[in-house]
Design a protein around this motif. Structure first.
Motif, PDB file in Angstrom:
ATOM      1  N   GLY A 167      -8.679 -12.129   4.494  1.00 25.25           N
ATOM      2  CA  GLY A 167      -8.176 -13.465   4.791  1.00 25.25           C
ATOM      3  C   GLY A 167      -6.719 -13.633   4.421  1.00 25.25           C
ATOM      4  N   THR A 168      -5.956 -12.544   4.365  1.00 26.55           N
ATOM      5  CA  THR A 168      -4.545 -12.642   3.984  1.00 26.55           C
ATOM      6  C   THR A 168      -3.654 -13.042   5.139  1.00 26.55           C
ATOM      7  OG1 THR A 168      -4.231 -10.271   4.335  1.00 26.55           O
ATOM      8  CG2 THR A 168      -4.716 -10.997   2.091  1.00 26.55           C
ATOM      9  N   GLY A 169      -4.188 -13.122   6.336  1.00 20.60           N
ATOM     10  CA  GLY A 169      -3.373 -13.537   7.473  1.00 20.60           C
ATOM     11  C   GLY A 169      -2.319 -12.508   7.814  1.00 20.60           C
ATOM     12  N   THR A 170      -1.167 -12.981   8.264  1.00 17.82           N
ATOM     13  CA  THR A 170      -0.125 -12.058   8.702  1.00 17.82           C
ATOM     14  C   THR A 170       0.888 -11.746   7.614  1.00 17.82           C
ATOM     15  OG1 THR A 170       1.177 -13.896   9.549  1.00 17.82           O
ATOM     16  CG2 THR A 170      -0.296 -12.784  11.101  1.00 17.82           C
ATOM     17  N   ASN A 171       0.816 -12.419   6.468  1.00 17.49           N
ATOM     18  CA  ASN A 171       1.811 -12.220   5.428  1.00 17.49           C
ATOM     19  C   ASN A 171       1.199 -11.473   4.247  1.00 17.49           C
ATOM     20  OD1 ASN A 171       3.854 -12.306   3.589  1.00 17.49           O
ATOM     21  ND2 ASN A 171       4.184 -14.515   3.726  1.00 17.49           N
ATOM     22  N   LEU A 172       1.375 -10.169   4.214  1.00 17.54           N
ATOM     23  CA  LEU A 172       0.811  -9.368   3.129  1.00 17.54           C
ATOM     24  C   LEU A 172       1.397  -9.772   1.785  1.00 17.54           C
ATOM     25  CD1 LEU A 172      -0.965  -7.028   2.172  1.00 17.54           C
ATOM     26  CD2 LEU A 172       0.984  -5.516   2.549  1.00 17.54           C
ATOM     27  N   HIS A 192     -14.217   6.124  -0.861  1.00 17.17           N
ATOM     28  CA  HIS A 192     -13.156   5.276  -0.311  1.00 17.17           C
ATOM     29  C   HIS A 192     -13.517   4.867   1.114  1.00 17.17           C
ATOM     30  CE1 HIS A 192     -11.064   7.533  -3.466  1.00 17.17           C
ATOM     31  NE2 HIS A 192     -10.259   6.492  -3.532  1.00 17.17           N
ATOM     32  N   VAL A 193     -12.852   3.813   1.574  1.00 19.55           N
ATOM     33  CA  VAL A 193     -13.009   3.383   2.956  1.00 19.55           C
ATOM     34  C   VAL A 193     -11.617   3.209   3.546  1.00 19.55           C
ATOM     35  CG1 VAL A 193     -13.849   1.581   4.515  1.00 19.55           C
ATOM     36  CG2 VAL A 193     -15.172   2.182   2.470  1.00 19.55           C
ATOM     37  N   LEU A 194     -11.385   3.807   4.694  1.00 24.48           N
ATOM     38  CA  LEU A 194     -10.115   3.666   5.392  1.00 24.48           C
ATOM     39  C   LEU A 194     -10.334   2.750   6.576  1.00 24.48           C
ATOM     40  CD1 LEU A 194      -7.144   4.676   5.671  1.00 24.48           C
ATOM     41  CD2 LEU A 194      -8.039   6.366   7.282  1.00 24.48           C
ATOM     42  N   LEU A 195      -9.464   1.741   6.705  1.00 22.54           N
ATOM     43  CA  LEU A 195      -9.535   0.849   7.841  1.00 22.54           C
ATOM     44  C   LEU A 195      -8.134   0.445   8.239  1.00 22.54           C
ATOM     45  CD1 LEU A 195      -9.729  -2.565   6.593  1.00 22.54           C
ATOM     46  CD2 LEU A 195     -11.364  -1.124   5.432  1.00 22.54           C
ATOM     47  N   THR A 196      -8.003  -0.103   9.431  1.00 15.80           N
ATOM     48  CA  THR A 196      -6.688  -0.511   9.901  1.00 15.80           C
ATOM     49  C   THR A 196      -6.203  -1.707   9.088  1.00 15.80           C
ATOM     50  OG1 THR A 196      -7.551  -2.053  11.532  1.00 15.80           O
ATOM     51  CG2 THR A 196      -7.197   0.250  12.248  1.00 15.80           C
ATOM     52  N   PHE A 197      -4.889  -1.912   9.104  1.00 16.47           N
ATOM     53  CA  PHE A 197      -4.322  -3.032   8.370  1.00 16.47           C
ATOM     54  C   PHE A 197      -4.816  -4.360   8.948  1.00 16.47           C
ATOM     55  CE2 PHE A 197      -0.845  -5.973   7.305  1.00 16.47           C
ATOM     56  CZ  PHE A 197      -0.948  -5.900   5.929  1.00 16.47           C
ATOM     57  N   ASP A 198      -4.960  -4.427  10.256  1.00 21.78           N
ATOM     58  CA  ASP A 198      -5.483  -5.648  10.879  1.00 21.78           C
ATOM     59  C   ASP A 198      -6.895  -5.953  10.378  1.00 21.78           C
ATOM     60  OD1 ASP A 198      -3.173  -6.090  12.325  1.00 21.78           O
ATOM     61  OD2 ASP A 198      -3.939  -5.106  14.135  1.00 21.78           O
ATOM     62  N   ASP A 199      -7.739  -4.923  10.288  1.00 23.82           N
ATOM     63  CA  ASP A 199      -9.091  -5.123   9.762  1.00 23.82           C
ATOM     64  C   ASP A 199      -9.050  -5.566   8.302  1.00 23.82           C
ATOM     65  OD1 ASP A 199     -10.249  -4.489  12.167  1.00 23.82           O
ATOM     66  OD2 ASP A 199     -10.695  -2.412  11.606  1.00 23.82           O
TER      67      ASP A 199
END
Length: 79
Positions: free
Chosen positions: A48-53, A35-42
């Motif tokens: 390329g989902t922008g600000t709207n999950l 698995h890979v854990l990264l921040t939501f911003d990353d």
């Protein structure tokens, strides 16, 4: 990029989250990356989902869905 075992991840999730703030963290299972854990911003930047999950989960086509309950699961309500 940090690499930790799943055992280390379970022991100190907060430390792993802090490490993910500095860059992706690879979590291994039996010595192999799993698995890979990264921040939501990353995540948003990479996908390329922008600000709207919510937009990431919108289907492009309509789907018909009619849930069917098996006959044997019907039971009377006891009030």
């Amino acid at each position: 990029m940090s690499v930790i075992s799943s055992r280390e991840f379970n022991r100190d999730v907060s430390a792993v989250k802090r490490a993910a703030a500095r860059g992706p963290v690879i979590i291994t299972d039996h010595g192999r990356p799993s698995h890979v854990l990264l921040t939501f911003d990353d995540y948003q930047r990479l996908t390329g989902t922008g600000t709207n999950l919510g937009q990431a989960f919108v289907l492009d086509e309509e789907t018909d869905f009619e849930p069917v309950r098996p006959r044997d699961s019907l039971r009377e309500v006891d009030l």
